[in-house]
Design a protein around this motif. Structure first.
Motif, PDB file in Angstrom:
ATOM      1  N   GLY A 113     -21.853 154.652  36.257  1.00  0.00           N
ATOM      2  CA  GLY A 113     -23.260 153.845  36.692  1.00  0.00           C
ATOM      3  C   GLY A 113     -23.457 152.704  35.329  1.00  0.00           C
ATOM      4  N   LEU A 114     -22.556 152.341  34.825  1.00  0.00           N
ATOM      5  CA  LEU A 114     -22.646 151.261  33.775  1.00  0.00           C
ATOM      6  C   LEU A 114     -22.163 149.851  34.193  1.00  0.00           C
ATOM      7  N   THR A 115     -21.550 149.383  35.291  1.00  0.00           N
ATOM      8  CA  THR A 115     -21.143 148.015  35.942  1.00  0.00           C
ATOM      9  C   THR A 115     -21.716 147.842  37.200  1.00  0.00           C
ATOM     10  N   TYR A 116     -22.585 146.665  37.512  1.00  0.00           N
ATOM     11  CA  TYR A 116     -23.112 146.431  38.640  1.00  0.00           C
ATOM     12  C   TYR A 116     -22.620 145.029  38.886  1.00  0.00           C
ATOM     13  N   THR A 117     -21.834 144.859  40.043  1.00  0.00           N
ATOM     14  CA  THR A 117     -20.909 143.812  40.425  1.00  0.00           C
ATOM     15  C   THR A 117     -21.749 142.947  41.676  1.00  0.00           C
ATOM     16  N   PHE A 118     -22.089 141.971  41.658  1.00  0.00           N
ATOM     17  CA  PHE A 118     -22.811 141.357  42.658  1.00  0.00           C
ATOM     18  C   PHE A 118     -21.823 139.993  43.306  1.00  0.00           C
ATOM     19  N   HIS A 119     -21.808 139.998  44.696  1.00  0.00           N
ATOM     20  CA  HIS A 119     -21.045 138.930  45.174  1.00  0.00           C
ATOM     21  C   HIS A 119     -22.104 138.111  46.084  1.00  0.00           C
ATOM     22  N   LEU A 120     -22.450 136.817  45.520  1.00  0.00           N
ATOM     23  CA  LEU A 120     -23.250 135.886  46.130  1.00  0.00           C
ATOM     24  C   LEU A 120     -22.721 135.251  47.513  1.00  0.00           C
ATOM     25  N   HIS A 121     -23.775 134.937  48.249  1.00  0.00           N
ATOM     26  CA  HIS A 121     -23.617 134.239  49.560  1.00  0.00           C
ATOM     27  C   HIS A 121     -23.108 132.698  49.048  1.00  0.00           C
ATOM     28  N   GLU A 122     -21.977 132.028  49.586  1.00  0.00           N
ATOM     29  CA  GLU A 122     -21.470 130.984  49.130  1.00  0.00           C
ATOM     30  C   GLU A 122     -21.997 129.849  49.626  1.00  0.00           C
ATOM     31  N   ASN A 123     -23.318 129.821  50.656  1.00  0.00           N
ATOM     32  CA  ASN A 123     -23.542 128.724  51.212  1.00  0.00           C
ATOM     33  C   ASN A 123     -24.945 128.576  50.872  1.00  0.00           C
ATOM     34  N   VAL A 124     -25.661 128.910  49.886  1.00  0.00           N
ATOM     35  CA  VAL A 124     -27.077 129.093  49.633  1.00  0.00           C
ATOM     36  C   VAL A 124     -27.316 127.561  48.818  1.00  0.00           C
ATOM     37  N   LYS A 125     -28.168 127.044  49.248  1.00  0.00           N
ATOM     38  CA  LYS A 125     -28.785 125.762  48.729  1.00  0.00           C
ATOM     39  C   LYS A 125     -30.303 126.055  48.221  1.00  0.00           C
ATOM     40  N   PHE A 126     -30.631 125.334  47.175  1.00  0.00           N
ATOM     41  CA  PHE A 126     -32.304 125.296  46.802  1.00  0.00           C
ATOM     42  C   PHE A 126     -32.720 124.328  47.573  1.00  0.00           C
ATOM     43  N   HIS A 127     -34.001 124.389  47.806  1.00  0.00           N
ATOM     44  CA  HIS A 127     -34.802 123.445  48.550  1.00  0.00           C
ATOM     45  C   HIS A 127     -34.378 121.976  48.560  1.00  0.00           C
ATOM     46  N   ASP A 128     -33.987 121.572  47.461  1.00  0.00           N
ATOM     47  CA  ASP A 128     -33.696 120.161  46.968  1.00  0.00           C
ATOM     48  C   ASP A 128     -32.335 119.599  47.378  1.00  0.00           C
ATOM     49  N   GLY A 129     -31.570 120.874  48.088  1.00  0.00           N
ATOM     50  CA  GLY A 129     -30.278 120.553  48.555  1.00  0.00           C
ATOM     51  C   GLY A 129     -28.960 120.774  47.457  1.00  0.00           C
ATOM     52  N   VAL A 130     -29.631 121.260  46.328  1.00  0.00           N
ATOM     53  CA  VAL A 130     -28.520 121.536  45.084  1.00  0.00           C
ATOM     54  C   VAL A 130     -28.020 122.979  45.522  1.00  0.00           C
ATOM     55  N   PRO A 131     -26.463 123.288  45.677  1.00  0.00           N
ATOM     56  CA  PRO A 131     -26.159 124.587  45.694  1.00  0.00           C
ATOM     57  C   PRO A 131     -26.612 125.670  44.612  1.00  0.00           C
ATOM     58  N   MET A 132     -26.916 126.916  44.980  1.00  0.00           N
ATOM     59  CA  MET A 132     -27.136 127.882  44.133  1.00  0.00           C
ATOM     60  C   MET A 132     -25.657 128.620  43.697  1.00  0.00           C
ATOM     61  N   THR A 133     -25.584 128.915  42.488  1.00  0.00           N
ATOM     62  CA  THR A 133     -24.332 129.709  42.092  1.00  0.00           C
ATOM     63  C   THR A 133     -24.906 130.723  41.048  1.00  0.00           C
ATOM     64  N   SER A 134     -23.826 131.560  40.586  1.00  0.00           N
ATOM     65  CA  SER A 134     -23.999 132.453  39.593  1.00  0.00           C
ATOM     66  C   SER A 134     -24.429 131.794  38.359  1.00  0.00           C
ATOM     67  N   ASP A 135     -24.523 130.674  38.109  1.00  0.00           N
ATOM     68  CA  ASP A 135     -25.107 129.896  36.943  1.00  0.00           C
ATOM     69  C   ASP A 135     -26.558 130.022  37.024  1.00  0.00           C
ATOM     70  N   ASP A 136     -27.087 129.689  38.229  1.00  0.00           N
ATOM     71  CA  ASP A 136     -28.587 129.972  38.056  1.00  0.00           C
ATOM     72  C   ASP A 136     -28.908 131.475  38.033  1.00  0.00           C
ATOM     73  N   VAL A 137     -28.192 132.436  38.378  1.00  0.00           N
ATOM     74  CA  VAL A 137     -28.610 133.753  38.026  1.00  0.00           C
ATOM     75  C   VAL A 137     -28.468 133.948  36.487  1.00  0.00           C
ATOM     76  N   LEU A 138     -27.683 133.552  35.944  1.00  0.00           N
ATOM     77  CA  LEU A 138     -27.569 133.930  34.522  1.00  0.00           C
ATOM     78  C   LEU A 138     -28.480 133.374  33.636  1.00  0.00           C
ATOM     79  N   PHE A 139     -28.930 132.150  34.271  1.00  0.00           N
ATOM     80  CA  PHE A 139     -30.218 131.373  33.759  1.00  0.00           C
ATOM     81  C   PHE A 139     -31.376 131.987  34.002  1.00  0.00           C
TER      82      PHE A 139
END
Length: 546
Positions: A113-139
């Motif tokens: 119960g100590l580690t949660y690992t999430f795998h993101l969709h690889e084709n997600v874009k913000f509404h301005d066209g910039v790809p969303m990545t794990s950097d956005d989640v961390l931020f």
């Protein structure tokens, strides 16, 4: 109350059997061919309509008008109603609060119960066209939300680290097991914000707050203040074929009677829960082509109660607080004021919430017991107590009048001091009241939505959404500490049973009703509510039956 659906497509088995019968009759008796052709045509249309169709718009109302739509800095209910279709979290939740994919397509939880690992969709874009990545989640989770949302700070105190092994993987490591953690990844609690637009800026004054950019199924298009908010289809949405609707229009109509008229006239297709007075619900839901559902509130699980100012006499006496509980005719409130769309609350946990249990003592309507308790403590009732209604419409005003009558019948004088929303926020935040109405969201788990109302660390003034009553019990604080990290869920249940029983004895507030806010809508809209957050996050699934 059970959901009622007035318009449902025929079941496939019925359709196929009817088609076969029509063909057989046509072969045997040719004169029936015309009737058979008509029947087959109608059934064909119904069969096609079982599949979603694209196009069209939906007109809702939002009340009150949101102060803003950037969910990273504002999180009230009206903002969520609109912006939940602009922003997304890693997960969604079904009506049983089970996690479902959203920005995360899959995830794993380690056996300890100590580690949660999430795998993101690889084709997600913000509404301005910039790809969303794990950097956005961390931020979002490590920076922006920690500075802007108090609820995020409560969640992240359990987190030891958040890392991104690659562009599409995010790993949360906890300090100790926190079983509630899996229910904290909704758009409302943890929206993912574009790092490229917010990093290094003042989050509260960033110009993009006025034109919110997320990853959701709909994009912000226009806001005519005092009139409407318009969203349009995100054609680059990462789920093929979704959303189905082209536009979503949220109309700002301040008066509940006018909202009812707008629905009757077809200006509105949907009346979200709580946007019309309870006494209008039955009439509006019986209009032609109208449907009603109580679904979509499972995550929020709104529970109403009376704040009782524990720091002031006579509310500082538990026996006086118990007398108030016995004096309240909550059955009347449920049946007459809420038209049956509620359940009588049994304590501090909503009956929809995980870990709810019914504990003793129960507080039935018993004026004689209330009077006996008041006599026991020597209460004289010389000074009227100040009662603040919720400034949310006529139903709440009527409820305040009913509570005033209940209390005065047992010898507790009351003066109602009505305020507007800003005044109510200020007075409750500063504990400038004796008794005050409220209702609070339970947010999917007691560690997220309940303990904030009873922890002594949440007493400091300044917010109307924490321990506004000023209840201080170190034993309860310790039990909440233990419950949040207990593992597995069965161990949490034992501790929460104890917490509920203890709070039932202390009565820090006067619990009223588990509220239901029915949604009324035109039946042609299919899949209107598909998540535990309802209209705030379900519209990507909605389509129009032609």
């Amino acid at each position: 109350m059970e959901d009622t659906i007035k318009s449902c497509p025929p079941k496939r088995s019925v359709v196929s059997k009817t088609v076969a019968l029509a063909k057989k009759n046509t072969r045997q008796k040719p004169w029936r061919s015309t009737i058979a052709a008509i029947l087959l045509s109608v059934l064909a249309v119904n069969s096609v309509q079982a599949a979603p169709t694209e196009g069209g718009k939906i007109d809702l109302t939002v009340n009150p008008e949101p102060p803003a739509l950037m969910l990273g800095v504002i999180s009230n209910a009206s903002a969520q109603l609109v912006a939940g279709n602009i922003y997304e979290g890693l997960l969604r939740y079904d009506d049983k609060l089970h996690p479902q994919p959203s920005l995360a397509k899959s995830w794993e939880i380690s056996p300890d119960g100590l580690t949660y690992t999430f795998h993101l969709h690889e084709n997600v874009k913000f509404h301005d066209g910039v790809p969303m990545t794990s950097d956005d989640v961390l931020f979002s989770v490590k920076d922006l939300l920690l500075k802007t949302l108090p609820s995020q700070r409560l969640i992240m105190k359990h987190v030891k680290s958040v890392t991104a092994p690659d562009k599409y993987t995010v790993v949360f490591k906890l300090k100790a097991p926190f079983e509630a953690f899996i229910r904290t990844f909704s758009f409302a609690k943890m929206p993912i914000i574009p790092k490229h637009l917010y990093a290094g800026t003042d989050y509260y004054t960033n110009p993009h707050n006025k034109t919110p950019i997320g990853t959701g199924p709909f994009k912000f298009a226009e806001w005519k203040h005092g009139n409407y908010i318009k969203l349009v289809k995100n054609k680059d949405y990462y789920l093929p074929g979704k959303p189905y609707l082209d536009q979503v229009i949220y109309h700002v109509i301040p008066d509940s009677a006018s909202r009812s008229v707008a629905y009757e006239n077809g200006v509105l297709n949907v009346l979200p829960g709580g946007t019309v007075e309870n006494f209008d619900i039955d009439r509006l839901s019986k209009l032609p082509n109208s449907c009603l559902t109580e679904k979509g509130w499972e995550y929020n699980s709104p529970l109403s109660w009376l704040w009782l100012n524990n720091a002031e006499a006579p509310m500082n006496n538990p026996k006086f607080r118990k007398a108030i509980m016995y004096a309240l005719n909550r059955q009347f409130a449920r049946d007459v004021l809420w038209n049956g769309y509620a359940k009588i609350a049994t304590g501090p946990f909503s009956q929809r919430l995980p870990f709810y249990s019914e504990q003793k003592p129960e507080y039935d309507y018993d004026p004689a017991k209330a009077k006996a308790l008041l006599k026991e403590i020597g209460y004289k009732g010389k000074k009227p107590l100040r009662l603040l209604p919720l400034p949310y419409g006529e139903t709440w005003q009527r409820w305040a009048e009913a509570v005033k009558q209940n209390l005065e019948e047992v010898g507790i004088p009351v003066s109602i001091e009505a305020t507007d929303v800003a005044g109510w926020n200020q007075r409750t935040s500063n504990r400038d009241y004796d008794i005050a109405f409220t209702y609070m969201y339970q947010n999917g788990d007691p560690a997220i939505g309940v303990e904030r109302n009873y922890r002594s660390t949440q007493i400091p003034k300044g917010s109307p959404w924490t321990n506004v009553e000023g209840y201080n019990n170190p034993k309860i604080d310790k039990l909440f500490d233990q419950a949040s990290v207990a593992f597995p869920a069965s161990e949490r249940q034992k501790i929460y049973d104890t917490i509920q029983a203890k709070l039932q004895q202390d009565v820090p507030v006067a619990w009223l009703l588990d509220l239901s806010f029915p949604t009324i809508y035109n039946c042609k809209y299919q899949n209107l509510i598909t998540t535990a957050n309802g209209l705030s996050s379900s519209l990507r699934d909605t389509w129009i039956k032609k």
